[in-house]
Design a protein around this motif. Structure first.
Motif, PDB file in Angstrom:
ATOM      1  N   ASN A  55       1.024  -1.207  -0.021  1.00  0.00           N
ATOM      2  CA  ASN A  55       0.095   0.110  -0.093  1.00  0.00           C
ATOM      3  C   ASN A  55       0.911   1.214  -0.025  1.00  0.00           C
ATOM      4  O   ASN A  55       1.375   1.678   1.231  1.00  0.00           O
ATOM      5  N   PRO A  56       1.302   1.887  -1.085  1.00  0.00           N
ATOM      6  CA  PRO A  56       1.000   1.503  -2.450  1.00  0.00           C
ATOM      7  C   PRO A  56       1.394  -0.052  -3.016  1.00  0.00           C
ATOM      8  O   PRO A  56       2.464  -0.504  -2.288  1.00  0.00           O
TER       9      PRO A  56
ATOM     10  N   SER B   5      -5.831  -0.561 -10.976  1.00  0.00           N
ATOM     11  CA  SER B   5      -5.498   0.170  -9.791  1.00  0.00           C
ATOM     12  C   SER B   5      -6.600   0.541  -8.852  1.00  0.00           C
ATOM     13  O   SER B   5      -6.486   0.390  -7.680  1.00  0.00           O
ATOM     14  N   ASP B   6      -7.650   1.020  -9.499  1.00  0.00           N
ATOM     15  CA  ASP B   6      -8.911   1.242  -8.688  1.00  0.00           C
ATOM     16  C   ASP B   6      -9.383   0.053  -7.795  1.00  0.00           C
ATOM     17  O   ASP B   6      -9.876   0.133  -6.759  1.00  0.00           O
ATOM     18  N   ASP B   7      -9.475  -0.912  -8.628  1.00  0.00           N
ATOM     19  CA  ASP B   7      -9.748  -2.595  -7.918  1.00  0.00           C
ATOM     20  C   ASP B   7      -8.719  -2.737  -6.844  1.00  0.00           C
ATOM     21  O   ASP B   7      -9.338  -3.181  -5.623  1.00  0.00           O
ATOM     22  N   ILE B   8      -7.440  -2.564  -7.017  1.00  0.00           N
ATOM     23  CA  ILE B   8      -6.613  -2.929  -5.982  1.00  0.00           C
ATOM     24  C   ILE B   8      -6.817  -1.906  -4.788  1.00  0.00           C
ATOM     25  O   ILE B   8      -6.736  -2.360  -3.603  1.00  0.00           O
ATOM     26  N   PHE B   9      -6.800  -0.487  -5.195  1.00  0.00           N
ATOM     27  CA  PHE B   9      -7.142   0.240  -3.873  1.00  0.00           C
ATOM     28  C   PHE B   9      -8.380   0.174  -3.177  1.00  0.00           C
ATOM     29  O   PHE B   9      -8.463   0.433  -1.865  1.00  0.00           O
ATOM     30  N   ALA B  10      -9.176  -0.280  -3.707  1.00  0.00           N
ATOM     31  CA  ALA B  10     -10.631  -0.492  -3.370  1.00  0.00           C
ATOM     32  C   ALA B  10     -10.715  -1.606  -2.138  1.00  0.00           C
ATOM     33  O   ALA B  10     -11.489  -1.970  -1.389  1.00  0.00           O
ATOM     34  N   LEU B  11      -9.678  -2.690  -2.239  1.00  0.00           N
ATOM     35  CA  LEU B  11      -9.564  -3.861  -1.279  1.00  0.00           C
ATOM     36  C   LEU B  11      -9.288  -3.091   0.177  1.00  0.00           C
ATOM     37  O   LEU B  11      -8.221  -2.104   0.342  1.00  0.00           O
ATOM     38  N   ILE B  20      -1.523  -8.550  -2.707  1.00  0.00           N
ATOM     39  CA  ILE B  20      -0.144  -7.972  -3.481  1.00  0.00           C
ATOM     40  C   ILE B  20       1.013  -8.863  -3.086  1.00  0.00           C
ATOM     41  O   ILE B  20       1.979  -9.013  -4.000  1.00  0.00           O
ATOM     42  N   ASN B  21       1.222  -9.468  -1.880  1.00  0.00           N
ATOM     43  CA  ASN B  21       2.370 -10.212  -1.383  1.00  0.00           C
ATOM     44  C   ASN B  21       2.244 -11.593  -2.230  1.00  0.00           C
ATOM     45  O   ASN B  21       3.487 -12.236  -2.215  1.00  0.00           O
ATOM     46  N   SER B  22       1.146 -11.991  -2.781  1.00  0.00           N
ATOM     47  CA  SER B  22       1.141 -13.091  -3.858  1.00  0.00           C
ATOM     48  C   SER B  22       1.654 -13.084  -5.021  1.00  0.00           C
ATOM     49  O   SER B  22       1.963 -13.996  -5.621  1.00  0.00           O
ATOM     50  N   GLU B 145      12.470   5.745  -0.166  1.00  0.00           N
ATOM     51  CA  GLU B 145      11.634   6.850   0.217  1.00  0.00           C
ATOM     52  C   GLU B 145      10.139   6.776  -0.308  1.00  0.00           C
ATOM     53  O   GLU B 145       9.356   6.947   0.620  1.00  0.00           O
ATOM     54  N   ILE B 146       9.985   6.111  -1.324  1.00  0.00           N
ATOM     55  CA  ILE B 146       8.546   5.865  -1.973  1.00  0.00           C
ATOM     56  C   ILE B 146       7.631   5.364  -0.960  1.00  0.00           C
ATOM     57  O   ILE B 146       6.441   5.650  -1.021  1.00  0.00           O
ATOM     58  N   ASN B 147       8.061   4.308  -0.051  1.00  0.00           N
ATOM     59  CA  ASN B 147       7.242   3.906   0.939  1.00  0.00           C
ATOM     60  C   ASN B 147       7.710   3.525   2.340  1.00  0.00           C
ATOM     61  O   ASN B 147       7.222   2.942   3.044  1.00  0.00           O
TER      62      ASN B 147
END
Lengths: 215, 215
Positions: A55-56, B5-11, B20-22, B145-147
């Protein structure tokens, strides 16, 4: 048997590469699909893929620098989009063959007999024969100065996968999707699940998470 | 099935983490053994391990920042040495249990029932029950830095492994050493070798590399 630094440094370079590459454990292997600004497709196997964050949704891979000709890296920096494609038992030999040093004007898709699939308005080609396909947007290039390698981080923006592999809790059963793993530089392995284990807490016994697919 | 991306962010966050880890494929999993300056041992499972280079022999892993209490990271920065220990079928449940949030004063070795082994003049503890054990010297910390994650790179300075798993060409047969792999956040898998494949060159057919152990 015991090796220290002196023993490792005494190995010839080929032997050292095979030995050290075996030590991390089984590897995430994927075919990375790219395209250059002249619409020339490229496909290459990578075994240094790593989850960076959910996330992201970020995923990374390590590559050698551009000083040697590296079409994958060059294409990603040129066009900013690329694909990860899981490798299965039916295509691992073709996947391995993409590591040969083909000229930039040659598409590895054609050479090894895999199919470049353009879809979903995505700029880079997917591998049609891959059962799990991931579209990625380039985010960051990090130079690893200690050995002049490069970490490329991208955001997962598309995922194509079989619905029957998706578990109700979000886990994607990549064993059911026939994804395989690698070890060292050249060994390929199928897997057999021992079990999924519950979230660990102090003083609570672990339990098996049953595999329950979405309806 | 197709997620953008929208489907992923909606989880929700748990589902997103599991999904995502899979996606990267099967993972290198290891137990990382450390000790702090007061000689308190710590053991934690990591699944974001990646080969960085063979010459010098470098291996990396990703961790969350120290803002949350992270004993492994803190100990490595304090004492500069740590161990990677392969996980096998006999110990994967204990290995998974190390991910529970134990207090800093508690040794996960004791809590989960694994044995801290100090040997070869190495500062950090190995896991006695691990069949492949690796001693590592800290080299570099890279902030992503990104996450806000951190990449820790170390040099492999000791390796303990069964001689009967070493191939004549340098490949270590980590399937024979019973090393297992992981997928997602909580699934453990044994492996079965398909084959080792020869070094790929354009227009030359791949051949199987026979598994030939050192005499």
């Amino acid at each position: 048997m015991f090796y220290n630094s002196d023993d490792i440094f005494a190995l010839d370079n080929v032997r050292k590469a095979k030995f050290i590459n075996s030590l991390g454990g089984f590897k995430s292997i994927n075919l990375i699909g790219t395209i250059n600004k002249n619409n020339q497709s490229n496909l290459a196997i990578f075994n240094s893929i790593v989850h960076i964050g959910a996330n992201p949704p970020l995923i990374g891979f390590f590559t050698r620098p551009n000083s040697v000709e590296r079409h994958t890296l060059q294409n990603i920096l040129e066009t900013r989009y690329y694909t990860f494609n899981h490798i299965n038992k039916k295509i691992y030999e073709k996947a391995h063959q993409t590591s040969a040093r083909y000229d930039a004007s040659i598409s590895e898709f054609d050479e090894v007999g895999l199919t470049a699939e353009f879809k979903n308005d995505f700029k880079a080609p997917f591998v049609q024969e891959s059962i799990v396909q991931i579209g990625i947007a380039f985010k960051q290039k990090i130079d690893i100065e200690i050995n002049s390698t490069i970490l490329i981080i991208g955001e997962i923006v598309q995922v194509v996968f079989p619905k029957e592999c998706l578990c109700a809790d979000g886990y994607l059963d990549i064993e059911k999707s026939e994804t395989i793993t690698g070890s060292g530089l050249d060994s390929y392995h199928t897997t057999a699940r021992l079990e999924r284990l519950s979230y660990a807490k102090p003083d609570i016994n672990l339990t098996t998470i049953p595999i329950k697919y979405v309806e």
